[in-house]
Scaffold this active site. Structure first.
Site, PDB file in Angstrom:
ATOM      1  N   ASP A  25      39.299  57.631  28.566  1.00  0.00           N
ATOM      2  CA  ASP A  25      40.002  58.793  29.111  1.00  0.00           C
ATOM      3  C   ASP A  25      39.064  59.980  29.357  1.00  0.00           C
ATOM      4  O   ASP A  25      37.900  59.966  28.934  1.00  0.00           O
ATOM      5  CB  ASP A  25      41.150  59.198  28.169  1.00  0.00           C
TER       6      ASP A  25
ATOM      7  N   HIS B 107      49.188  58.096  19.716  1.00  0.00           N
ATOM      8  CA  HIS B 107      48.622  57.879  21.054  1.00  0.00           C
ATOM      9  C   HIS B 107      47.315  57.092  20.982  1.00  0.00           C
ATOM     10  O   HIS B 107      46.572  57.192  20.008  1.00  0.00           O
ATOM     11  CB  HIS B 107      48.484  59.182  21.863  1.00  0.00           C
TER      12      HIS B 107
ATOM     13  N   ASN C 131      50.192  61.224  16.618  1.00  0.00           N
ATOM     14  CA  ASN C 131      51.515  60.809  17.118  1.00  0.00           C
ATOM     15  C   ASN C 131      51.489  59.371  17.633  1.00  0.00           C
ATOM     16  O   ASN C 131      52.406  58.931  18.304  1.00  0.00           O
ATOM     17  CB  ASN C 131      51.982  61.778  18.225  1.00  0.00           C
TER      18      ASN C 131
ATOM     19  N   GLU D 282      50.471  59.160  25.604  1.00  0.00           N
ATOM     20  CA  GLU D 282      51.329  59.913  24.688  1.00  0.00           C
ATOM     21  C   GLU D 282      52.666  59.200  24.500  1.00  0.00           C
ATOM     22  O   GLU D 282      53.068  58.395  25.349  1.00  0.00           O
ATOM     23  CB  GLU D 282      51.570  61.309  25.281  1.00  0.00           C
TER      24      GLU D 282
HETATM   25  C1  GLP Z   1      41.940  62.229  21.333  1.00  0.00           C
HETATM   26  C2  GLP Z   1      41.446  61.039  22.163  1.00  0.00           C
HETATM   27  C3  GLP Z   1      41.832  59.716  21.551  1.00  0.00           C
HETATM   28  C4  GLP Z   1      41.513  59.738  20.069  1.00  0.00           C
HETATM   29  C5  GLP Z   1      42.363  60.771  19.392  1.00  0.00           C
HETATM   30  C6  GLP Z   1      42.162  60.838  17.878  1.00  0.00           C
HETATM   31  O1  GLP Z   1      43.121  62.783  21.759  1.00  0.00           O
HETATM   32  N1  GLP Z   1      41.900  61.066  23.513  1.00  0.00           N
HETATM   33  O2  GLP Z   1      41.145  58.670  22.216  1.00  0.00           O
HETATM   34  O3  GLP Z   1      41.758  58.474  19.506  1.00  0.00           O
HETATM   35  O4  GLP Z   1      42.058  62.034  19.943  1.00  0.00           O
HETATM   36  O5  GLP Z   1      41.045  61.602  17.588  1.00  0.00           O
HETATM   37  P1  GLP Z   1      40.337  61.683  16.187  1.00  0.00           P
HETATM   38  O6  GLP Z   1      39.562  60.419  16.053  1.00  0.00           O
HETATM   39  O7  GLP Z   1      39.456  62.881  16.285  1.00  0.00           O
HETATM   40  O8  GLP Z   1      41.399  61.813  15.159  1.00  0.00           O
END
Ligand code: GLP
Length: 244
Positions: free
Chosen positions: A67, A138, A136, A143
Protein backbone atom coordinates in the site's frame (compact mmCIF):
# COMPACT_ATOMS: atom_id res chain seq x y z
CA UNK A 1 -2.37 -21.90 9.84
CA UNK A 2 0.93 -22.18 11.68
CA UNK A 3 1.54 -20.14 14.80
CA UNK A 4 5.13 -19.47 15.79
CA UNK A 5 5.29 -18.07 19.31
CA UNK A 6 8.34 -15.95 20.08
CA UNK A 7 9.78 -14.50 23.27
CA UNK A 8 9.67 -10.88 22.25
CA UNK A 9 9.86 -8.45 19.31
CA UNK A 10 13.53 -9.22 18.56
CA UNK A 11 12.87 -12.96 18.49
CA UNK A 12 9.77 -12.39 16.28
CA UNK A 13 11.86 -10.30 13.88
CA UNK A 14 14.61 -12.93 13.59
CA UNK A 15 12.17 -15.77 13.01
CA UNK A 16 10.23 -13.82 10.39
CA UNK A 17 13.49 -12.84 8.68
CA UNK A 18 14.49 -16.52 8.69
CA UNK A 19 11.32 -17.43 6.81
CA UNK A 20 11.91 -14.65 4.24
CA UNK A 21 15.56 -15.71 3.88
CA UNK A 22 14.51 -19.30 3.24
CA UNK A 23 12.19 -18.04 0.50
CA UNK A 24 15.02 -16.07 -1.16
CA UNK A 25 17.48 -18.97 -0.86
CA UNK A 26 15.02 -21.48 -2.29
CA UNK A 27 13.86 -19.15 -5.10
CA UNK A 28 16.39 -16.35 -5.74
CA UNK A 29 14.06 -14.74 -8.31
CA UNK A 30 11.03 -14.78 -6.02
CA UNK A 31 8.37 -12.07 -5.76
CA UNK A 32 8.14 -10.79 -2.20
CA UNK A 33 5.09 -8.84 -1.07
CA UNK A 34 6.23 -6.32 1.52
CA UNK A 35 4.60 -4.30 4.29
CA UNK A 36 5.30 -1.16 6.28
CA UNK A 37 4.58 -0.24 9.90
CA UNK A 38 6.56 -0.83 13.06
CA UNK A 39 5.92 -4.60 13.12
CA UNK A 40 8.17 -5.54 10.15
CA UNK A 41 10.93 -3.00 10.93
CA UNK A 42 13.02 -5.43 12.98
CA UNK A 43 12.58 -8.07 10.28
CA UNK A 44 14.05 -5.69 7.70
CA UNK A 45 16.90 -4.81 10.06
CA UNK A 46 17.74 -8.51 10.40
CA UNK A 47 17.62 -9.07 6.63
CA UNK A 48 20.00 -6.12 6.12
CA UNK A 49 22.33 -7.60 8.71
CA UNK A 50 22.42 -11.00 7.00
CA UNK A 51 22.95 -9.31 3.63
CA UNK A 52 25.95 -7.41 5.06
CA UNK A 53 27.38 -10.64 6.41
CA UNK A 54 27.16 -12.13 2.90
CA UNK A 55 24.40 -14.58 3.76
CA UNK A 56 21.66 -13.11 1.58
CA UNK A 57 21.52 -11.98 -2.03
CA UNK A 58 18.64 -9.76 -3.18
CA UNK A 59 19.90 -9.31 -6.75
CA UNK A 60 17.22 -11.52 -8.32
CA UNK A 61 14.36 -10.55 -6.01
CA UNK A 62 11.32 -8.52 -7.08
CA UNK A 63 9.22 -6.75 -4.45
CA UNK A 64 5.71 -5.45 -4.47
CA UNK A 65 4.41 -3.40 -1.56
CA UNK A 66 0.95 -3.63 -0.11
CA UNK A 67 0.00 0.00 0.00
CA UNK A 68 0.84 3.70 -0.15
CA UNK A 69 -0.77 6.90 1.08
CA UNK A 70 -2.54 8.81 -1.67
CA UNK A 71 -1.21 12.32 -2.16
CA UNK A 72 2.19 11.90 -0.50
CA UNK A 73 5.26 12.51 -2.59
CA UNK A 74 7.96 9.82 -2.65
CA UNK A 75 10.34 12.25 -0.97
CA UNK A 76 7.96 12.73 1.95
CA UNK A 77 9.50 10.93 4.95
CA UNK A 78 6.04 9.57 5.82
CA UNK A 79 5.52 7.95 2.42
CA UNK A 80 5.83 4.19 2.27
CA UNK A 81 8.22 4.69 -0.66
CA UNK A 82 10.57 6.55 1.69
CA UNK A 83 10.06 3.95 4.45
CA UNK A 84 10.96 1.05 2.17
CA UNK A 85 14.01 2.78 0.73
CA UNK A 86 15.45 3.87 4.06
CA UNK A 87 14.71 0.64 5.91
CA UNK A 88 15.50 -1.93 3.22
CA UNK A 89 15.98 -1.14 -0.46
CA UNK A 90 18.87 1.33 -0.09
CA UNK A 91 20.67 -1.02 2.29
CA UNK A 92 20.75 -4.25 0.27
CA UNK A 93 21.70 -5.22 -3.28
CA UNK A 94 18.18 -5.17 -4.67
CA UNK A 95 17.68 -3.77 -8.17
CA UNK A 96 15.41 -0.78 -7.45
CA UNK A 97 13.84 -1.20 -10.89
CA UNK A 98 12.39 -4.40 -9.44
CA UNK A 99 10.82 -2.74 -6.40
CA UNK A 100 7.20 -1.73 -6.71
CA UNK A 101 4.99 0.48 -4.57
CA UNK A 102 1.67 2.08 -5.56
CA UNK A 103 2.22 5.59 -6.88
CA UNK A 104 0.57 7.84 -4.30
CA UNK A 105 0.92 10.84 -6.58
CA UNK A 106 -1.18 9.30 -9.35
CA UNK A 107 -4.54 10.93 -8.81
CA UNK A 108 -6.34 8.85 -11.42
CA UNK A 109 -7.51 6.04 -9.13
CA UNK A 110 -8.63 3.63 -11.79
CA UNK A 111 -5.45 4.03 -13.80
CA UNK A 112 -3.21 3.39 -10.79
CA UNK A 113 -5.22 0.46 -9.42
CA UNK A 114 -5.43 -1.23 -12.83
CA UNK A 115 -1.69 -0.72 -13.38
CA UNK A 116 -0.83 -2.27 -10.02
CA UNK A 117 -3.13 -5.24 -10.38
CA UNK A 118 -1.79 -5.96 -13.89
CA UNK A 119 1.77 -5.64 -12.61
CA UNK A 120 1.19 -8.33 -9.97
CA UNK A 121 -0.39 -10.64 -12.48
CA UNK A 122 2.43 -10.03 -15.03
CA UNK A 123 4.93 -10.92 -12.32
CA UNK A 124 3.21 -14.28 -11.97
CA UNK A 125 1.77 -13.52 -8.53
CA UNK A 126 3.36 -13.14 -5.12
CA UNK A 127 5.42 -15.97 -3.64
CA UNK A 128 5.45 -14.73 -0.07
CA UNK A 129 3.42 -11.82 1.31
CA UNK A 130 4.56 -10.21 4.55
CA UNK A 131 1.77 -8.58 6.58
CA UNK A 132 1.28 -6.60 9.76
CA UNK A 133 -2.16 -6.14 11.29
CA UNK A 134 -3.94 -2.92 12.26
CA UNK A 135 -5.72 -2.60 15.61
CA UNK A 136 -9.05 -2.85 13.80
CA UNK A 137 -7.95 -5.93 11.84
CA UNK A 138 -6.91 -4.13 8.68
CA UNK A 139 -4.32 -5.72 6.41
CA UNK A 140 -2.56 -3.45 3.95
CA UNK A 141 -5.07 -0.64 4.17
CA UNK A 142 -8.14 -2.85 3.79
CA UNK A 143 -10.29 -1.26 6.45
CA UNK A 144 -13.30 -2.93 8.09
CA UNK A 145 -16.25 -2.66 5.71
CA UNK A 146 -19.21 -4.49 4.22
CA UNK A 147 -17.37 -6.51 1.60
CA UNK A 148 -13.96 -8.06 0.99
CA UNK A 149 -12.41 -5.93 -1.78
CA UNK A 150 -11.09 -8.16 -4.53
CA UNK A 151 -8.45 -5.95 -6.13
CA UNK A 152 -6.16 -2.97 -5.63
CA UNK A 153 -8.32 0.04 -4.80
CA UNK A 154 -8.34 3.46 -3.21
CA UNK A 155 -9.65 3.56 0.39
CA UNK A 156 -10.78 6.20 2.82
CA UNK A 157 -8.88 5.56 6.04
CA UNK A 158 -10.92 5.08 9.21
CA UNK A 159 -10.59 7.43 12.17
CA UNK A 160 -8.94 4.67 14.23
CA UNK A 161 -6.25 4.14 11.58
CA UNK A 162 -5.65 7.88 11.23
CA UNK A 163 -5.30 8.06 15.00
CA UNK A 164 -2.96 5.03 15.15
CA UNK A 165 -0.76 6.36 12.35
CA UNK A 166 -0.71 9.88 13.73
CA UNK A 167 2.36 8.93 15.78
CA UNK A 168 4.46 9.21 12.63
CA UNK A 169 3.18 12.71 11.81
CA UNK A 170 3.25 15.96 13.74
CA UNK A 171 -0.52 16.35 13.86
CA UNK A 172 -3.55 14.20 12.93
CA UNK A 173 -4.39 16.73 10.20
CA UNK A 174 -1.22 15.78 8.35
CA UNK A 175 -2.19 12.09 8.09
CA UNK A 176 -3.48 11.47 4.55
CA UNK A 177 -7.16 10.49 4.44
CA UNK A 178 -6.80 8.07 1.55
CA UNK A 179 -4.49 5.30 0.40
CA UNK A 180 -4.01 2.84 -2.42
CA UNK A 181 -3.94 -0.75 -1.23
CA UNK A 182 -3.88 -4.24 -2.65
CA UNK A 183 -7.31 -5.76 -2.19
CA UNK A 184 -8.13 -8.69 0.07
CA UNK A 185 -8.39 -10.81 -3.09
CA UNK A 186 -4.91 -9.66 -4.20
CA UNK A 187 -3.45 -10.63 -0.81
CA UNK A 188 -5.30 -13.97 -0.76
CA UNK A 189 -3.79 -14.88 -4.15
CA UNK A 190 -0.28 -14.80 -2.63
CA UNK A 191 1.10 -18.33 -2.43
CA UNK A 192 2.28 -17.91 1.16
CA UNK A 193 1.45 -15.39 3.84
CA UNK A 194 3.61 -14.39 6.80
CA UNK A 195 1.94 -12.15 9.39
CA UNK A 196 4.02 -10.56 12.14
CA UNK A 197 2.53 -9.11 15.32
CA UNK A 198 3.97 -7.94 18.59
CA UNK A 199 2.72 -6.57 21.89
CA UNK A 200 -0.40 -7.01 23.96
CA UNK A 201 -2.23 -4.25 22.10
CA UNK A 202 -2.50 -6.72 19.19
CA UNK A 203 -3.74 -9.65 21.37
CA UNK A 204 -7.48 -9.02 21.06
CA UNK A 205 -7.47 -8.41 17.31
CA UNK A 206 -5.31 -11.50 16.66
CA UNK A 207 -7.82 -13.62 18.57
CA UNK A 208 -10.71 -12.16 16.57
CA UNK A 209 -8.86 -12.46 13.26
CA UNK A 210 -7.66 -16.03 13.66
CA UNK A 211 -10.41 -17.58 15.80
CA UNK A 212 -13.43 -15.33 15.31
CA UNK A 213 -16.08 -15.08 12.62
CA UNK A 214 -14.80 -14.58 9.09
CA UNK A 215 -16.17 -11.15 8.22
CA UNK A 216 -15.10 -8.06 6.26
CA UNK A 217 -15.59 -6.18 9.53
CA UNK A 218 -12.34 -7.88 10.59
CA UNK A 219 -10.51 -7.93 7.24
CA UNK A 220 -7.66 -10.19 8.46
CA UNK A 221 -10.20 -12.90 9.39
CA UNK A 222 -10.25 -13.97 5.71
CA UNK A 223 -6.74 -15.36 6.28
CA UNK A 224 -8.41 -18.31 8.03
CA UNK A 225 -9.32 -19.48 4.50
CA UNK A 226 -5.80 -19.18 3.08
CA UNK A 227 -3.99 -22.53 2.70
CA UNK A 228 -0.52 -21.34 3.75
CA UNK A 229 -0.46 -18.75 6.53
CA UNK A 230 2.24 -18.43 9.18
CA UNK A 231 1.65 -16.13 12.11
CA UNK A 232 4.87 -15.17 13.91
CA UNK A 233 3.93 -13.33 17.07
CA UNK A 234 5.45 -12.69 20.46
CA UNK A 235 3.88 -14.10 23.59
CA UNK A 236 2.35 -10.75 24.54
CA UNK A 237 0.45 -10.66 21.23
CA UNK A 238 -0.69 -14.25 21.71
CA UNK A 239 -2.22 -13.82 25.15
CA UNK A 240 -5.74 -13.98 23.67
CA UNK A 241 -4.89 -17.20 21.87
CA UNK A 242 -4.27 -20.27 23.97
CA UNK A 243 -1.14 -21.37 22.18
CA UNK A 244 1.46 -23.67 23.79
C1 GLP B 1 -0.48 0.60 8.69
C2 GLP B 1 -0.13 -0.22 7.44
C3 GLP B 1 -0.37 -1.70 7.64
C4 GLP B 1 0.23 -2.12 8.97
C5 GLP B 1 -0.50 -1.43 10.08
C6 GLP B 1 -0.01 -1.84 11.47
O1 GLP B 1 -1.73 1.16 8.68
N1 GLP B 1 -0.83 0.20 6.28
O2 GLP B 1 0.20 -2.42 6.56
O3 GLP B 1 0.12 -3.52 9.11
O4 GLP B 1 -0.32 -0.04 9.93
O5 GLP B 1 1.13 -1.12 11.80
P1 GLP B 1 2.09 -1.44 13.00
O6 GLP B 1 2.90 -2.62 12.58
O7 GLP B 1 2.91 -0.21 13.15
O8 GLP B 1 1.24 -1.73 14.19
Amino acid sequence: MRIVKTRDYADMSRKAANIISAQIILKPDCVLGLATGSSPLGTYEQLVDWYRKGDLDFSGVTTINLDEYRGLDRKDPQSYYYFMHTNLFDRVNIDTARTNIPNGMELDEKKECDRYEKLISDLGGIDLQLLGIGHNGHIGFNEPCEIFEKETHCVNLTESTIEANQRFFETADQVPRQAYTMGIGTIMRAKKILLVASGEEKAEILKQAFYGTITPNVPASILQLHPDVTLVADKAALTGINHG
